[in-house]
Design a protein around this motif. Structure first.
Motif, PDB file in Angstrom:
ATOM      1  N   UNK A 239       0.838  -1.197   0.000  1.00 49.23           N
ATOM      2  CA  UNK A 239       0.000   0.000   0.000  1.00 49.23           C
ATOM      3  C   UNK A 239       0.872   1.246   0.000  1.00 49.23           C
ATOM      4  N   UNK A 240       0.276   2.360  -0.364  1.00 50.72           N
ATOM      5  CA  UNK A 240       0.940   3.657  -0.342  1.00 50.72           C
ATOM      6  C   UNK A 240      -0.020   4.638   0.300  1.00 50.72           C
ATOM      7  N   UNK A 241       0.431   5.391   1.281  1.00 52.88           N
ATOM      8  CA  UNK A 241      -0.504   6.286   1.952  1.00 52.88           C
ATOM      9  C   UNK A 241       0.134   7.504   2.571  1.00 52.88           C
ATOM     10  N   UNK A 242      -0.699   8.430   2.954  1.00 46.76           N
ATOM     11  CA  UNK A 242      -0.315   9.650   3.667  1.00 46.76           C
ATOM     12  C   UNK A 242      -1.361   9.917   4.737  1.00 46.76           C
ATOM     13  N   UNK A 243      -0.939  10.477   5.861  1.00 46.02           N
ATOM     14  CA  UNK A 243      -1.895  10.904   6.863  1.00 46.02           C
ATOM     15  C   UNK A 243      -1.333  12.087   7.624  1.00 46.02           C
ATOM     16  N   UNK A 244      -2.196  12.830   8.299  1.00 46.75           N
ATOM     17  CA  UNK A 244      -1.759  14.028   9.011  1.00 46.75           C
ATOM     18  C   UNK A 244      -2.638  14.254  10.231  1.00 46.75           C
ATOM     19  N   UNK A 245      -1.998  14.541  11.352  1.00 46.47           N
ATOM     20  CA  UNK A 245      -2.731  14.973  12.541  1.00 46.47           C
ATOM     21  C   UNK A 245      -2.954  16.469  12.433  1.00 46.47           C
ATOM     22  N   UNK A 258      -9.354  19.253   1.404  1.00 47.01           N
ATOM     23  CA  UNK A 258      -8.139  19.914   0.920  1.00 47.01           C
ATOM     24  C   UNK A 258      -6.911  19.043   1.204  1.00 47.01           C
ATOM     25  N   UNK A 259      -6.917  18.394   2.372  1.00 45.73           N
ATOM     26  CA  UNK A 259      -5.819  17.487   2.696  1.00 45.73           C
ATOM     27  C   UNK A 259      -5.857  16.256   1.786  1.00 45.73           C
ATOM     28  N   UNK A 260      -7.058  15.760   1.499  1.00 45.57           N
ATOM     29  CA  UNK A 260      -7.176  14.598   0.616  1.00 45.57           C
ATOM     30  C   UNK A 260      -6.648  14.905  -0.781  1.00 45.57           C
ATOM     31  N   UNK A 261      -6.849  16.139  -1.231  1.00 49.02           N
ATOM     32  CA  UNK A 261      -6.330  16.549  -2.543  1.00 49.02           C
ATOM     33  C   UNK A 261      -4.804  16.454  -2.546  1.00 49.02           C
TER      34      UNK A 261
END
Length: 352
Positions: A239-245, A258-261
C-alpha cells in the motif's frame, strides 16, 4: 568474485515517447507536463534542457525559459505500455531486476557468463529495435557506481567503472553526485568548504558520521567504492498512503478534502514514478475521542491519477460522520498491480 551490476535509464523517457509517436516533434524542445501555468514539468527533451528547463519546474517558468517549446500533456497509459516492452527485455536477461521507476532499473548479471559490456550493448540494441528509444547503461561491481556510470555519457551512453579506477575517477565529481547526499547535506558540506568527492575523501569517518548522521558511515565507504546493497527483485509495497494529525479538530468536510487533494497528488506521483497502479482506496479518520475509523472502496479498474484517487476519496469521506470532530485524516491506496512480471529468454531472438 565481484558482482556485475548494470543500471539502465531510458533517456528523457516521456518526451522521447512523444517524439517517437509524433515524428514532427523530433529535434524540437518537447516539454511534457501540466497544461496550465499551475502545472509542473514531468520531463522534457534534451533540446528543451539546453534552455534550462527541467523536471518539477513550474510550467509558467518553463514557458519563460523556452517560449518556443512544444508543450504536450502527460499520457501515463502510453508510457506504461512502452515501459512494459522495455522491462520484458530486462527480464529476458535475468530475473534479478530491481525496478526503481517506470524508466529505470538495476540488473544483477553476476551469474551470467556473458561479458557485462556485451549484455549492455544487447540491451541498447533491443530497446531501440523494439521501441525506437535510446537507453543509457552503467556497469560496475556495485549499485552506487553502476548508477553513477549510467549518467556519465547521457543520452544513449554506456560507461563501465572498474575497481581499479576508484577513487581517482570519483575525485573531480561534485558531492551532489554521491547517493545519500541531498540538497541540505550538500549545502552543509559546501559551508565548510567541501565541494568535490576529493574534498570529501579527506574527512575522517567519525567526522562524517557526526556531521551527516547515520548516512555518514555509508557515504564514507561509498566514495571509496564500497556499497554492499544487493539488487532486490521484490520492491513491491502492499500500500501507499499519507496521513496528518490536524492542528485543531475539524468538522469541515471542505477543509478535510483539501488534505485529501494533497495526499492524492503525492500518492499519484509515487505510483507513476514506480510504474504501478492501485485498485483500492481507503480513507482513515481519527475522531476527537481518539476512535479510528477506516472506509475502503475497491474499483473495477486500476488507477494512478490524482484526480481519480481524490474523486473516490472524496466520495468515501462524504459517507463518514465528521460531526464529532476529526483530529487525523489519512488516505491510502492498495491492491497494487505488478507491471513487470513477464519474462523472456535472453537467448531468444526476441522477434516481434
Amino acid at each position: 568474485m565481484n558482482r556485475k551490476i548494470i543500471h539502465v535509464d531510458l533517456d528523457a523517457f516521456f518526451a522521447s515517447v512523444e517524439q517517437r509517436d509524433n515524428p514532427k516533434l523530433k529535434g524540437k524542445p518537447v516539454i511534457v507536463g501540466g497544461q496550465t501555468d499551475r502545472g509542473v514539468v514531468s520531463t522534457c527533451s534534451y533540446e528543451a534542457r539546453r534552455f534550462g528547463v527541467h523536471s518539477a519546474m513550474p510550467i509558467f517558468m518553463a514557458k519563460k525559459r523556452c517560449p518556443h517549446g512544444v508543450f504536450v500533456p502527460v499520457r501515463h497509459k502510453r508510457y506504461r505500455e512502452v515501459s512494459r516492452e522495455v522491462f520484458k527485455i530486462f527480464y529476458g536477461i535475468t530475473n534479478i531486476v530491481e525496478p526503481l521507476s517506470i524508466d529505470e532499473a538495476y540488473l544483477d548479471v553476476t551469474n551470467i557468463e556473458e561479458d557485462s559490456v556485451k549484455i549492455a550493448y544487447f540491451i541498447k540494441e533491443q530497446v531501440i529495435r523494439r521501441t525506437g528509444l535510446t537507453i543509457s547503461v552503467g556497469i560496475s561491481y556495485n549499485k552506487f557506481l553502476a548508477k553513477l556510470a549510467s549518467d556519465w555519457n547521457k543520452p544513449d551512453g554506456i560507461k563501465i567503472i572498474k575497481e581499479e579506477m576508484i577513487p581517482d575517477i570519483l575525485k573531480p565529481l561534485s558531492i551532489k553526485k554521491v547517493y545519500g547526499i541531498g540538497k541540505k547535506s550538500a549545502e552543509k558540506l559546501n559551508n565548510i568548504g567541501i565541494y568535490t568527492v576529493e574534498d570529501l575523501l579527506k574527512l575522517p569517518k567519525e567526522y562524517l558520521v557526526e556531521f551527516l548522521g547515520k548516512y555518514g558511515n555509508e557515504i564514507y565507504y561509498r566514495i571509496r567504492g564500497i556499497d554492499n546493497r544487493r539488487v532486490t527483485p521484490s520492491r513491491e509495497r502492499k500500500s501507499v498512503g499519507r496521513e496528518m494529525t490536524l492542528k485543531e479538530d475539524s468538522k469541515s468536510r471542505e477543509y478535510l478534502k483539501k488534505h485529501l487533494i494533497e495526499f492524492s497528488k503525492d500518492i499519484s506521483r509515487y505510483l507513476i514514478k514506480k510504474g504501478v497502479l492501485a485498485k483500492t482506496v481507503t480513507v482513515k479518520i481519527k475522531a476527537s475521542n481518539f476512535e479510528i475509523h477506516t472506509k475502503s472502496r475497491t474499483l473495477h479498474d486500476h488507477i494512478d491519477g490524482h484526480e481519480q484517487i481524490y474523486g473516490i476519496a472524496s466520495e468515501i469521506l462524504d459517507e463518514i460522520d465528521v460531526d464529532s470532530g476529526i483530529r487525523l485524516i489519512g488516505l491510502t491506496v492498495s491492491n497494487l498491480s505488478d507491471n513487470y512480471a513477464e519474462q523472456l529468454s535472453f537467448f531468444d531472438n526476441l522477434q516481434d
